[in-house]
Design an enzyme around this catalytic site. Structure first.
Site, short mmCIF file in Angstrom:
data_model
loop_
_atom_site.label_atom_id
_atom_site.label_comp_id
_atom_site.label_asym_id
_atom_site.label_seq_id
_atom_site.Cartn_x
_atom_site.Cartn_y
_atom_site.Cartn_z
N HIS A 67 44.84 31.71 31.90
CA HIS A 67 44.70 32.75 30.93
C HIS A 67 45.66 32.87 30.06
O HIS A 67 46.76 33.45 30.59
CB HIS A 67 43.93 33.96 31.45
CG HIS A 67 42.48 33.73 32.15
ND1 HIS A 67 42.04 34.56 33.43
CD2 HIS A 67 41.48 32.86 31.63
CE1 HIS A 67 40.97 33.87 33.78
NE2 HIS A 67 40.56 33.05 32.50
N GLU A 70 47.85 36.49 30.21
CA GLU A 70 48.63 36.68 31.24
C GLU A 70 49.89 36.25 31.40
O GLU A 70 50.26 35.37 32.29
CB GLU A 70 47.50 36.22 32.59
CG GLU A 70 46.17 36.91 32.21
CD GLU A 70 45.14 36.53 33.15
OE1 GLU A 70 44.09 36.88 32.97
OE2 GLU A 70 45.31 35.80 34.18
N ARG A 125 42.56 34.60 25.22
CA ARG A 125 42.59 34.38 26.85
C ARG A 125 42.20 32.88 27.02
O ARG A 125 42.76 32.39 27.75
CB ARG A 125 41.30 35.35 27.26
CG ARG A 125 40.80 34.96 28.59
CD ARG A 125 39.50 35.89 28.71
NE ARG A 125 38.76 35.31 29.80
CZ ARG A 125 38.90 35.76 31.28
NH1 ARG A 125 39.72 36.70 31.59
NH2 ARG A 125 38.07 35.38 32.32
N GLU A 269 46.25 38.22 41.68
CA GLU A 269 46.17 39.07 40.12
C GLU A 269 47.66 39.93 40.31
O GLU A 269 47.68 40.66 41.20
CB GLU A 269 45.08 39.79 40.22
CG GLU A 269 43.76 39.22 40.18
CD GLU A 269 43.33 38.58 38.97
OE1 GLU A 269 44.25 38.96 38.17
OE2 GLU A 269 42.44 37.94 38.54
#
Lengths: 308, 94
Positions: A67, A70, A125, A269
């Site tokens: 993504h 990120e 994204r 994450e």
């Protein structure tokens, strides 16, 4: 020196490419670069192989940057390669891991989207492929894998941020990664994908509430590796299956790799929990990478010891 | 194409207490351009979930009014996204 690669700063794609070349030149005995394909906009997809020539050894596949926004994720992949090459022969665990395993590291999965997030839209994204019959651009590469691809939730609108693409593996990037993993399936024992944010360590499944057969093993590994992570700066991670820990998702790389036969697949994450979100300041990059290294090294060590 | 700017865009954090409040967020997503940071999309929003989303300066007043009107608990995580984008580069080149 001007070409010094600072691991405490975010790097654009051009600098990451230069860094891959530098790592290969600096550590030819340990690092090789493999072009596994190209993106919708014909940028190269590079995997760095860290370890000795022997392809038969157990290996770990790690990807970052699926993504675009990120940014802490590609920063970790760079840090991992740097630490592996720097501490081999010095750190006992890393030396043992690299003497017995190979690591395949994809520093940026979604290259086109990453470039776009640097040059045009920091909040981007998806990838940058064009969608037929739609003015909306991009596919969410982490919904494009053939893992219950077209089940709930509905991700069939090209204008959605989680658009799954026209078909499973419709995207060049997805196809390149799945082809590489399939061709190395015999050796790849663990698949790890890095995202942000939330401070969560996830394992299958996302597309169903059903637990995988070895969920107790996955849960144990997740528990111990998040504990290891927290020893550095007391950063707290939650862990568990995607569906019950976060929410139901279809078409994810994690579920696909697991169903392909890699029985240890994890998704990090990374920091933080929302104070900065995708805009984690550079001053937190090193801490985030150092603590995550502890978790990744534990996972690799566990796999080395506990898989055939 | 000039780079997109995010001047005075905001990131809200809302914790829907029940299905009704979750549906209010989903309805707001239908009539406003909300960029969901967590979860990834409106259809994932559920009761008792922490929901983060980005919204333009213009629409943020509408959102705030709707949340206040429905007495929903929320906080603003980021008041000016463009500022945060520029502040993330807080390490000098070696």
């Amino acid at each position: 020196s001007p070409d010094r690669h600072s691991y405490a700063k975010y790097k654009n794609w051009e600098k990451i490419v230069a860094w891959t070349e530098k790592m290969v030149n600096k550590h030819p005995e340990m690092v090789s670069r493999i072009k596994i394909g190209s993106t919708a906009e014909d940028n190269p997809l590079y995997v760095l192989k860290i370890g000795k020539e022997d392809e038969r050894r157990k290996s770990v596949f790690m990807d970052c940057g699926i993504h675009a926004r990120e940014w802490i994720s590609p920063a970790f992949c760079q840090w991992f390669v740097y630490q592996a090459t720097k501490t081999y022969g010095k750190n006992k665990i890393m030396t043992k891991l690299l003497d017995k395993m190979n690591f395949y590291v994809l520093p940026v999965f979604n290259v086109d989207g990453y470039i776009w997030s640097w040059t045009k839209n920091r909040m981007w994204r998806k990838n940058r492929s064009k969608n037929q019959n739609s003015k909306c651009i991009g596919t969410d590469l982490n919904r494009n894998f053939n893992a219950s691809w077209d089940s709930f939730p509905p991700t069939g609108n090209p204008c959605d941020e989680t658009y799954r693409g026209q078909a499973p593996e419709s995207e060049k990037e997805t196809k390149a990664v799945t082809a590489f993993i399939r061709s190395h399936l015999k050796s790849i024992k663990v698949y790890i994908t890095f995202h942000s944010y939330s401070q969560v360590l996830l394992f299958p499944y996302g597309y169903t509430s059903k637990l995988p057969p070895n969920h107790e093993d996955l849960d144990k590994v997740a528990k111990i590796s998040t504990n290891a992570l927290s020893t550095r700066y007391e950063t707290r991670y939650v862990y568990g299956p995607i569906e019950s820990t976060m929410y139901r998702t279809s078409g994810s790389s994690l579920d696909w790799a697991y169903d392909l036969g890699i029985k240890h697949t994890f998704a990090f994450e990374l920091r933080d929990k929302g104070k900065f979100g995708f805009l984690l300041p550079e001053s937190q990059i090193k801490q985030t990478c150092k603590e995550t290294m502890l978790a990744v090294k534990f996972i690799a060590k566990y796999i080395l010891k506990n898989t055939s | 194409i000039a780079p997109v700017r995010f001047d005075r865009e905001k990131v809200f954090r809302v914790k829907p207490q029940d299905e009704k409040e979750a549906n209010i967020i989903k309805d707001l997503a239908k009539t406003n351009e909300l960029d969901f940071w967590y979860p990834d999309a409106a259809h994932h929003v559920a009761a008792n979930m922490t929901v983060d989303f980005r919204v333009s300066e213009k629409e943020s007043q509408t959102i705030q009014a709707a949340l206040d009107q429905n007495k929903m608990h929320y906080e603003i995580l980021i008041h000016d996204l463009q500022e945060e984008i520029e502040k993330q580069f807080d390490v000098k080149e070696d």
